[in-house]
Design a protein around this motif. Sequence first.
Motif, PDB file in Angstrom:
ATOM      1  N   LEU A 173     -24.799  41.787   6.940  1.00  0.00           N
ATOM      2  CA  LEU A 173     -23.504  42.469   6.862  1.00  0.00           C
ATOM      3  C   LEU A 173     -23.456  43.487   7.998  1.00  0.00           C
ATOM      4  CD1 LEU A 173     -22.870  43.219   3.070  1.00  0.00           C
ATOM      5  CD2 LEU A 173     -21.729  41.539   4.515  1.00  0.00           C
ATOM      6  N   PRO A 174     -23.135  43.057   9.206  1.00  0.00           N
ATOM      7  CA  PRO A 174     -23.226  43.966  10.362  1.00  0.00           C
ATOM      8  C   PRO A 174     -22.232  45.113  10.253  1.00  0.00           C
ATOM      9  CG  PRO A 174     -22.964  41.656  11.012  1.00  0.00           C
ATOM     10  CD  PRO A 174     -22.630  41.738   9.575  1.00  0.00           C
ATOM     11  N   VAL A 175     -22.694  46.291  10.623  1.00  0.00           N
ATOM     12  CA  VAL A 175     -21.826  47.467  10.602  1.00  0.00           C
ATOM     13  C   VAL A 175     -22.299  48.435  11.678  1.00  0.00           C
ATOM     14  CG1 VAL A 175     -23.251  48.519   8.794  1.00  0.00           C
ATOM     15  CG2 VAL A 175     -20.942  49.372   9.188  1.00  0.00           C
ATOM     16  N   SER A 176     -21.346  49.036  12.376  1.00  0.00           N
ATOM     17  CA  SER A 176     -21.703  49.948  13.464  1.00  0.00           C
ATOM     18  C   SER A 176     -20.900  51.231  13.368  1.00  0.00           C
ATOM     19  CB  SER A 176     -21.431  49.293  14.823  1.00  0.00           C
ATOM     20  OG  SER A 176     -21.638  50.220  15.865  1.00  0.00           O
ATOM     21  N   ASP A 177     -21.556  52.348  13.694  1.00  0.00           N
ATOM     22  CA  ASP A 177     -20.841  53.616  13.831  1.00  0.00           C
ATOM     23  C   ASP A 177     -20.748  54.005  15.301  1.00  0.00           C
ATOM     24  OD1 ASP A 177     -23.473  54.245  14.308  1.00  0.00           O
ATOM     25  OD2 ASP A 177     -23.544  55.970  12.983  1.00  0.00           O
ATOM     26  N   GLU A 178     -20.924  53.029  16.189  1.00  0.00           N
ATOM     27  CA  GLU A 178     -20.788  53.294  17.629  1.00  0.00           C
ATOM     28  C   GLU A 178     -19.333  53.333  18.068  1.00  0.00           C
ATOM     29  OE1 GLU A 178     -24.101  52.098  20.633  1.00  0.00           O
ATOM     30  OE2 GLU A 178     -23.603  50.351  19.452  1.00  0.00           O
ATOM     31  N   MET A 179     -18.405  53.068  17.142  1.00  0.00           N
ATOM     32  CA  MET A 179     -16.993  53.124  17.492  1.00  0.00           C
ATOM     33  C   MET A 179     -16.550  54.581  17.503  1.00  0.00           C
ATOM     34  SD  MET A 179     -13.654  51.508  15.653  1.00  0.00           S
ATOM     35  CE  MET A 179     -13.570  52.965  14.611  1.00  0.00           C
ATOM     36  N   THR A 180     -17.119  55.327  18.412  1.00  0.00           N
ATOM     37  CA  THR A 180     -16.765  56.734  18.530  1.00  0.00           C
ATOM     38  C   THR A 180     -16.240  57.008  19.933  1.00  0.00           C
ATOM     39  OG1 THR A 180     -18.897  57.493  19.380  1.00  0.00           O
ATOM     40  CG2 THR A 180     -18.699  57.261  16.995  1.00  0.00           C
ATOM     41  N   CYS A 181     -15.669  58.144  20.099  1.00  0.00           N
ATOM     42  CA  CYS A 181     -15.088  58.525  21.379  1.00  0.00           C
ATOM     43  C   CYS A 181     -15.894  59.647  22.026  1.00  0.00           C
ATOM     44  CB  CYS A 181     -13.639  58.962  21.176  1.00  0.00           C
ATOM     45  SG  CYS A 181     -12.687  57.808  20.175  1.00  0.00           S
ATOM     46  N   LYS A 182     -17.167  59.779  21.617  1.00  0.00           N
ATOM     47  CA  LYS A 182     -18.003  60.884  22.077  1.00  0.00           C
ATOM     48  C   LYS A 182     -18.194  60.892  23.589  1.00  0.00           C
ATOM     49  CE  LYS A 182     -20.769  61.088  17.826  1.00  0.00           C
ATOM     50  NZ  LYS A 182     -22.129  60.904  17.249  1.00  0.00           N
ATOM     51  N   GLY A 183     -18.204  59.703  24.197  1.00  0.00           N
ATOM     52  CA  GLY A 183     -18.487  59.625  25.628  1.00  0.00           C
ATOM     53  C   GLY A 183     -17.571  60.489  26.459  1.00  0.00           C
ATOM     54  N   CYS A 184     -16.324  60.655  26.016  1.00  0.00           N
ATOM     55  CA  CYS A 184     -15.366  61.470  26.764  1.00  0.00           C
ATOM     56  C   CYS A 184     -14.906  62.701  25.995  1.00  0.00           C
ATOM     57  CB  CYS A 184     -14.138  60.629  27.127  1.00  0.00           C
ATOM     58  SG  CYS A 184     -14.468  59.252  28.247  1.00  0.00           S
ATOM     59  N   HIS A 185     -14.870  62.624  24.659  1.00  0.00           N
ATOM     60  CA  HIS A 185     -14.193  63.662  23.875  1.00  0.00           C
ATOM     61  C   HIS A 185     -15.129  64.670  23.209  1.00  0.00           C
ATOM     62  CE1 HIS A 185     -10.077  62.096  24.241  1.00  0.00           C
ATOM     63  NE2 HIS A 185     -10.628  60.895  24.225  1.00  0.00           N
ATOM     64  N   ALA A 186     -16.430  64.522  23.363  1.00  0.00           N
ATOM     65  CA  ALA A 186     -17.342  65.518  22.807  1.00  0.00           C
ATOM     66  C   ALA A 186     -17.334  66.776  23.679  1.00  0.00           C
ATOM     67  CB  ALA A 186     -18.753  64.949  22.731  1.00  0.00           C
ATOM     68  N   SER A 212     -18.734  46.823  31.012  1.00  0.00           N
ATOM     69  CA  SER A 212     -19.086  47.751  29.925  1.00  0.00           C
ATOM     70  C   SER A 212     -17.888  48.527  29.394  1.00  0.00           C
ATOM     71  CB  SER A 212     -20.154  48.738  30.411  1.00  0.00           C
ATOM     72  OG  SER A 212     -19.638  49.556  31.445  1.00  0.00           O
ATOM     73  N   ALA A 213     -16.687  48.259  29.926  1.00  0.00           N
ATOM     74  CA  ALA A 213     -15.515  49.052  29.545  1.00  0.00           C
ATOM     75  C   ALA A 213     -15.284  49.041  28.035  1.00  0.00           C
ATOM     76  CB  ALA A 213     -14.276  48.521  30.264  1.00  0.00           C
ATOM     77  N   CYS A 214     -15.323  47.862  27.429  1.00  0.00           N
ATOM     78  CA  CYS A 214     -15.013  47.750  25.998  1.00  0.00           C
ATOM     79  C   CYS A 214     -16.061  48.465  25.156  1.00  0.00           C
ATOM     80  CB  CYS A 214     -14.920  46.285  25.590  1.00  0.00           C
ATOM     81  SG  CYS A 214     -13.674  45.364  26.518  1.00  0.00           S
ATOM     82  N   TYR A 215     -17.303  48.515  25.679  1.00  0.00           N
ATOM     83  CA  TYR A 215     -18.389  49.132  24.923  1.00  0.00           C
ATOM     84  C   TYR A 215     -18.317  50.658  24.920  1.00  0.00           C
ATOM     85  CZ  TYR A 215     -21.114  44.886  24.021  1.00  0.00           C
ATOM     86  OH  TYR A 215     -21.548  43.688  23.536  1.00  0.00           O
ATOM     87  N   GLN A 216     -17.380  51.237  25.658  1.00  0.00           N
ATOM     88  CA  GLN A 216     -17.218  52.683  25.582  1.00  0.00           C
ATOM     89  C   GLN A 216     -16.657  53.109  24.228  1.00  0.00           C
ATOM     90  OE1 GLN A 216     -18.310  54.955  27.642  1.00  0.00           O
ATOM     91  NE2 GLN A 216     -19.120  53.357  28.970  1.00  0.00           N
ATOM     92  N   CYS A 217     -15.899  52.206  23.592  1.00  0.00           N
ATOM     93  CA  CYS A 217     -15.301  52.531  22.294  1.00  0.00           C
ATOM     94  C   CYS A 217     -15.715  51.555  21.199  1.00  0.00           C
ATOM     95  CB  CYS A 217     -13.781  52.537  22.392  1.00  0.00           C
ATOM     96  SG  CYS A 217     -13.124  53.724  23.575  1.00  0.00           S
ATOM     97  N   HIS A 218     -15.838  50.292  21.563  1.00  0.00           N
ATOM     98  CA  HIS A 218     -16.251  49.289  20.582  1.00  0.00           C
ATOM     99  C   HIS A 218     -17.772  49.190  20.567  1.00  0.00           C
ATOM    100  CE1 HIS A 218     -12.194  47.630  19.897  1.00  0.00           C
ATOM    101  NE2 HIS A 218     -11.976  47.915  21.170  1.00  0.00           N
ATOM    102  N   PRO A 219     -18.334  48.738  19.464  1.00  0.00           N
ATOM    103  CA  PRO A 219     -19.802  48.618  19.393  1.00  0.00           C
ATOM    104  C   PRO A 219     -20.255  47.407  20.186  1.00  0.00           C
ATOM    105  CG  PRO A 219     -18.800  47.792  17.373  1.00  0.00           C
ATOM    106  CD  PRO A 219     -17.691  48.362  18.183  1.00  0.00           C
TER     107      PRO A 219
END
Length: 733
Positions: free
Chosen positions: A350-363, A494-501
């Motif tokens: 049951l794959p699940v990721s919490d990498e769908m974050t915006c930390k790369g730019c918004h932290a 790598s563009a999609c991986y900035q927000c998607h897992p």
Amino acid sequence: MNAHTFIFRFLLVCLGFSAFSNAYALELKPNSVEILVGQVTKVTVSKYSGTISVTSSNANIATVDYSKGIASIKGVRAGSATVTVKDRKTSKRVEVKVNSAPTSGLTISPTVLAINVGSSASISVSNASGTVSTQSSDTTVASVSYANATATVKGIKAGSATITIRDSKTSKAVPVTVLNTTAIGDYTLLAWNDLGMHCMDGLDFSVFAILPPYNTLHAQLKDKNGKLVSNNVLLTYEAVADSSGSINTSSANKTNFWSWVGELVGLNPAPDVGVNLDGLASGTPMPGNKTPSLTPAPMSYNMAYEWFEAEGIPVTPFDDKGNKNFYPNVKVVAKDALSGKVLASATTVLPVSDEMTCKGCHASTDANNNAAQIAAKPKTGWLFDADPDKDWKRNILHLHDEKQAGNKLFNDALTALNAKGYKSSGLLATADGGQPVLCVACHASNAYFDKENKTTVMGGMAGIASFTQSLHLKHAEVKDPATQLTLDSIDNRSACYQCHPGSVTQCLRGAMATATDANGDPSISCQSCHGNMKAVGSATRQGWFNEPTCESCHNSAAPGKRAISGVDATGKAIVPSDHTFATNANAPVPGLNLYRFSKGHGGLQCEACHGSTHAEYPSSHADENLQSTAVQGHAGPVAECKACHATIPSTVNGGPHGMHTTGDAWVNQHEDANKNGTASTPSCSYCHGTTSAGTPLSAIKVAKTINAGEFGTKNWPAGYQVSCFSCHNGPNP
């Protein structure tokens, strides 16, 4: 104290300080690595001081991520790069060499096995140097023998073992899982996660929510006559340990979702029970399903889709020891409803990721040298919340308020939501006042899909762009913080991986993820199927509905279309006239043809045999291949007739995608087949090539011995492309 004594003591102090410093100086093991494209290796980081940062000199060659003393380096394409690891005092480098493919040496297939107690499976061995030996780490679980370039593994009892295969130069390890299932020969059970990777936006839901913890498990049961079974059986799911020993049996103690779910969506499931969107559009939501635990939980049968299901399972990417695990394993068990006898079982993830974050730019950050972070910084400055899970979310709400200040649509939306606790003064004030923001309350999202009523339950507000459109168009021209290419650039893999897992999660990990071109470079990226960000965010496209179809790339013109795009400039799927490898038209609603709702041979769902979206068999995550290996003896799409049929059917075009029977049974039948094909049967050249010399579509997945009658016994290795020349001197002997 004379001068000599002072100097002597000074030197002693300096030498002592130097020795102390060296004892606690940053260490990397190893300091040089050599890996293959797609392979991940780990470097241990120790004796560091303060915060660790890691960078790659060339992310197009190798990427690097860091967590808890481990730097994970992944090969992206052939070449050399340097990974730099820094603490607050010093920096060290790891020299990385990435190879496109093994140049030589011991090769085995498959590389992971799942077998049943009493059953056997073969491992093909090639390119061996000198004498080959085999060994099992636990002979009480699995035994192994070797002869004629084949290692034969037999399941002794339920458990896990490692088979080691050695030649004179190297060794290979094959993880083996032995399953203990009664009457497995009479039924075949296939279970799968519907999306390949579900996302949840972090563990904190007190500020805002994009996606909650929400996974969906499907399963289908077949008897050995090839018929779907739906009556007088009970299916359950439960948590089981994966091949590393990690197990995930709870969720409510790992996230605050249950403290805020009522404020977010108006539903109040009990802790460890998920939200179920089915029926919500008509005001009659179906019961939620539980987090997998050691106690089996029931699955329900959905007559409309002919599958068993558990919708909205809440699971997080943390196991019971608090370690990250994006792939928690579950076991599905089918029992006779009257006797309770186990008919079959299957293990899936049951794959699940919490990498769908915006930390790369918004932290929040004190750094001021990254164009992406500078662009994301609110005019009045970062908020620097002490809780990192809240910080980036509050910064986004703050920026949203700034950008939309004076916008009538925004102000009207806040007013409309006053009754639900939203403040007219803005989204940040709303969240800070105790009402978390649900982004899709204003921005429509088809991700919140009620499949019983076949509609979204988050239709948004009139005049406000959909969530998919808003995010993708808004960020299309934004600079990637890692590469400084725009996120819309087709060259930015790598563009999609900035927000998607994600670079760690590996959302794209199926058969297409490992495809390479003639130079050994990855030939397929997210954009290959979905187009660039402007196409995904096109105003004429419906997110989650207008998706590329299988036949967009897999068709008679495929060589000229793969790795370009499965969609046009507006994000709509390119649908050719060739439907040999097709999703279903009008599934699940008129005008759509979604893979995750499509079915084919024998009523089986496409995902049952091919694997989940983005994780098509064989997957780079070993545990995802356990199921297909268990039912047919090797990883990959379930394509062996024996997986579902006790007696191999005799057919010219009745198999999956209009295929004929394979194996010994086909030897005596193929002479009478129409080689040029018909309206319902592809011509032989479709799979075997225009010269009848074979293509990847005619390749066998595991070594086979074929009785070719008057042409003798044929021993074909895994990957062999079957053709007319396999037995004859050409297509017209």
